[in-house]
Design a protein around this motif. Sequence first.
Motif, PDB file in Angstrom:
ATOM      1  N   ASP A 302      17.857 -84.170  12.949  1.00 27.63           N
ATOM      2  CA  ASP A 302      16.766 -85.098  13.208  1.00 27.63           C
ATOM      3  C   ASP A 302      16.698 -86.178  12.116  1.00 27.63           C
ATOM      4  N   PHE A 303      16.857 -85.742  10.877  1.00 27.65           N
ATOM      5  CA  PHE A 303      16.815 -86.669   9.741  1.00 27.65           C
ATOM      6  C   PHE A 303      17.926 -87.723   9.862  1.00 27.65           C
ATOM      7  N   PHE A 304      19.140 -87.273  10.147  1.00 24.46           N
ATOM      8  CA  PHE A 304      20.253 -88.226  10.222  1.00 24.46           C
ATOM      9  C   PHE A 304      20.073 -89.170  11.409  1.00 24.46           C
ATOM     10  N   LYS A 305      19.556 -88.623  12.503  1.00 22.90           N
ATOM     11  CA  LYS A 305      19.336 -89.469  13.685  1.00 22.90           C
ATOM     12  C   LYS A 305      18.333 -90.583  13.353  1.00 22.90           C
ATOM     13  N   LYS A 306      17.256 -90.187  12.719  1.00 18.11           N
ATOM     14  CA  LYS A 306      16.217 -91.181  12.354  1.00 18.11           C
ATOM     15  C   LYS A 306      16.776 -92.263  11.437  1.00 18.11           C
ATOM     16  N   ASN A 307      17.790 -91.896  10.661  1.00 19.51           N
ATOM     17  CA  ASN A 307      18.377 -92.860   9.725  1.00 19.51           C
ATOM     18  C   ASN A 307      19.642 -93.520  10.285  1.00 19.51           C
ATOM     19  N   ASN A 308      19.827 -93.393  11.600  1.00 19.62           N
ATOM     20  CA  ASN A 308      20.992 -93.986  12.287  1.00 19.62           C
ATOM     21  C   ASN A 308      22.334 -93.574  11.689  1.00 19.62           C
ATOM     22  N   ILE A 309      22.426 -92.316  11.313  1.00 24.59           N
ATOM     23  CA  ILE A 309      23.692 -91.801  10.763  1.00 24.59           C
ATOM     24  C   ILE A 309      24.235 -90.773  11.756  1.00 24.59           C
ATOM     25  N   ASN A 310      25.539 -90.876  12.057  1.00 21.14           N
ATOM     26  CA  ASN A 310      26.148 -89.934  13.004  1.00 21.14           C
ATOM     27  C   ASN A 310      26.208 -88.538  12.421  1.00 21.14           C
ATOM     28  N   ALA A 311      25.592 -87.576  13.111  1.00 19.88           N
ATOM     29  CA  ALA A 311      25.697 -86.178  12.687  1.00 19.88           C
ATOM     30  C   ALA A 311      25.873 -85.352  13.952  1.00 19.88           C
ATOM     31  N   TYR A 318      26.952 -75.112   9.293  1.00 20.70           N
ATOM     32  CA  TYR A 318      27.253 -76.410   8.686  1.00 20.70           C
ATOM     33  C   TYR A 318      27.242 -77.458   9.787  1.00 20.70           C
ATOM     34  N   ILE A 319      27.090 -78.699   9.367  1.00 21.16           N
ATOM     35  CA  ILE A 319      27.227 -79.796  10.334  1.00 21.16           C
ATOM     36  C   ILE A 319      28.139 -80.855   9.740  1.00 21.16           C
ATOM     37  N   MET A 320      28.678 -81.680  10.616  1.00 22.24           N
ATOM     38  CA  MET A 320      29.530 -82.782  10.192  1.00 22.24           C
ATOM     39  C   MET A 320      28.735 -84.073  10.289  1.00 22.24           C
ATOM     40  N   VAL A 321      28.909 -84.907   9.267  1.00 26.92           N
ATOM     41  CA  VAL A 321      28.172 -86.164   9.198  1.00 26.92           C
ATOM     42  C   VAL A 321      29.173 -87.273   8.896  1.00 26.92           C
ATOM     43  N   GLN A 322      28.957 -88.431   9.545  1.00 29.97           N
ATOM     44  CA  GLN A 322      29.878 -89.555   9.341  1.00 29.97           C
ATOM     45  C   GLN A 322      29.118 -90.716   8.729  1.00 29.97           C
ATOM     46  N   HIS A 323      29.721 -91.316   7.692  1.00 27.24           N
ATOM     47  CA  HIS A 323      29.042 -92.447   7.052  1.00 27.24           C
ATOM     48  C   HIS A 323      30.065 -93.512   6.671  1.00 27.24           C
ATOM     49  N   PRO A 324      29.761 -94.786   6.946  1.00 29.97           N
ATOM     50  CA  PRO A 324      30.733 -95.842   6.642  1.00 29.97           C
ATOM     51  C   PRO A 324      30.994 -96.004   5.141  1.00 29.97           C
ATOM     52  N   SER A 344      37.257 -86.280   5.171  1.00 31.72           N
ATOM     53  CA  SER A 344      37.753 -87.524   5.768  1.00 31.72           C
ATOM     54  C   SER A 344      39.272 -87.639   5.729  1.00 31.72           C
ATOM     55  N   PHE A 345      39.956 -86.665   5.061  1.00 30.14           N
ATOM     56  CA  PHE A 345      41.422 -86.758   5.043  1.00 30.14           C
ATOM     57  C   PHE A 345      42.032 -86.374   6.395  1.00 30.14           C
ATOM     58  N   PHE A 346      41.265 -85.675   7.238  1.00 30.23           N
ATOM     59  CA  PHE A 346      41.764 -85.387   8.598  1.00 30.23           C
ATOM     60  C   PHE A 346      41.834 -86.705   9.364  1.00 30.23           C
ATOM     61  N   LYS A 347      42.975 -86.903  10.035  1.00 30.60           N
ATOM     62  CA  LYS A 347      43.190 -88.178  10.712  1.00 30.60           C
ATOM     63  C   LYS A 347      42.061 -88.516  11.693  1.00 30.60           C
ATOM     64  N   ASN A 348      41.599 -87.479  12.412  1.00 30.90           N
ATOM     65  CA  ASN A 348      40.569 -87.760  13.413  1.00 30.90           C
ATOM     66  C   ASN A 348      39.128 -87.567  12.903  1.00 30.90           C
ATOM     67  N   LEU A 349      38.955 -87.555  11.580  1.00 32.71           N
ATOM     68  CA  LEU A 349      37.594 -87.435  11.029  1.00 32.71           C
ATOM     69  C   LEU A 349      37.312 -88.515   9.970  1.00 32.71           C
ATOM     70  N   PRO A 350      37.486 -89.785  10.305  1.00 27.74           N
ATOM     71  CA  PRO A 350      37.282 -90.832   9.295  1.00 27.74           C
ATOM     72  C   PRO A 350      35.827 -90.925   8.857  1.00 27.74           C
ATOM     73  N   GLY A 351      35.609 -90.954   7.534  1.00 31.15           N
ATOM     74  CA  GLY A 351      34.250 -91.111   7.000  1.00 31.15           C
ATOM     75  C   GLY A 351      33.384 -89.861   7.140  1.00 31.15           C
ATOM     76  N   PHE A 352      33.999 -88.697   7.378  1.00 35.16           N
ATOM     77  CA  PHE A 352      33.197 -87.477   7.620  1.00 35.16           C
ATOM     78  C   PHE A 352      33.076 -86.590   6.386  1.00 35.16           C
ATOM     79  N   PHE A 353      31.884 -86.012   6.234  1.00 30.34           N
ATOM     80  CA  PHE A 353      31.740 -84.894   5.291  1.00 30.34           C
ATOM     81  C   PHE A 353      31.046 -83.741   6.003  1.00 30.34           C
ATOM     82  N   ARG A 354      31.246 -82.547   5.428  1.00 30.94           N
ATOM     83  CA  ARG A 354      30.640 -81.344   6.016  1.00 30.94           C
ATOM     84  C   ARG A 354      29.582 -80.842   5.054  1.00 30.94           C
ATOM     85  N   ILE A 355      28.451 -80.464   5.609  1.00 24.74           N
ATOM     86  CA  ILE A 355      27.362 -79.972   4.752  1.00 24.74           C
ATOM     87  C   ILE A 355      26.901 -78.600   5.235  1.00 24.74           C
TER      88      ILE A 355
END
Length: 377
Positions: A302-311, A318-324, A344-355
């Motif tokens: 909910d927090f990431f959605k409100k802040n327009n961040i892909n999660a 854990y969840i995956m979050v993408q940030h430019p 983000s080193f995975f080819k298909n996960l650019p800009g991603f971190f896991r929390i």
Amino acid sequence: MSLKENATCFNSQTLVSNFAQDVQTYSPASSRDKVTSKPKNENLYPLKLDWNESTVPPSPLVKEALKNALEKEINLLNWYPELYSKKLVSKLTEYTNRSADEILVTNGSDDALELICKIFLDPGDHVLVPFPTYTHFITYVQSRGAVLKKVETPDPFSPDITSIINNVTKDTKLIYIVNPNNPTGVLLSKKQISTVCSVAKNSVILVDEAYFEFSGESVSDLVETYPNLIVTRTLSKAWALAGLRVGYILTNPLTIKDLARVLNPKSVSALAQVAAYAALSDPQYMNRFVREVEASKMLLLDFFKKNNINAYDSAANYIMVQHPKLERLLYEMENENIFVRDRSFFKNLPGFFRITLGNHLQTDELLTRLERVLSRI
Ligand SMILES: Cc1ncc(COP(=O)(O)O)c(C=O)c1O
């Protein structure tokens, strides 16, 4: 002669097996040292959310059982532990609904994954692995001289098996599926796993259920139907025993016998066996934490959605979050003593971190700090 002089006549590198020379060393970048040494901001307790460990200690029954065992079992430490962790296996029969001859306890589930590779893989065998995945497994594949066949799904967040099935060939010895997947949190259904087992009926289907307690979905009962299915699990996550190293394998009795050929029957320490037994005796405690993790997930999404961040929603802790501006974000998070895993080193996960997700209190604190982080970006 000194070590340096002797090294001129003995060069261990020339003796390393060809397979081991090709192994890409697994880089276990954990924040443990940063967290336990002087933190950047001493007023903030560290939020270690990078390795999907439990964020709380195990059930109080574990401490009590360890204390009792140390006091009362006088040979607990000087004798080797109980071979094959028999008492623990009997406890696991209740928890898993499988019989004792379908269970093998290992020194963490990493040990189980390695054992499975040792028993089934010959040099040149193909191993299909949908990417992204739990990368430590690759080390075990490569150390056997087997060939890793990455299956890169177009959308890593879609629970799709088509690309796995399309890549099965007569050389496919093993297929490794993490379910729910690490790092995406995507869960394949029992039907999808059944399909893989029946289509690739000449391959070993290894389903890694390290995060099963969070998803609540298992394919372990399919071991009755599919002789090629092996399931691995761990007590490192929901049961909060990562430091003690306990995992287990569920499969049919014949495969258990094959695996036991090279299993070290004393590899699970006496303390780990006592602790795991006690933890499994308190499923209510584990379930309470799982429920808190679920609530934390909702709050964070909910927090990431409100802040327009892909999660992305996930079936695990854990969840995956993408940030430019990933690098900047991670830097600012560390300044707030929040440690997450850059994926983000995975080819298909650019800009991603896991929390990793924690309990209510930790999540409230995390959200407060994340507000500050975002205000600085
Ligand atoms: C998918 C997966 N499998 C296995 C493991 C290893 O777990 P264990 O602590 O049981 O060796 C992990 C740890 O992060 C994991 O994510």
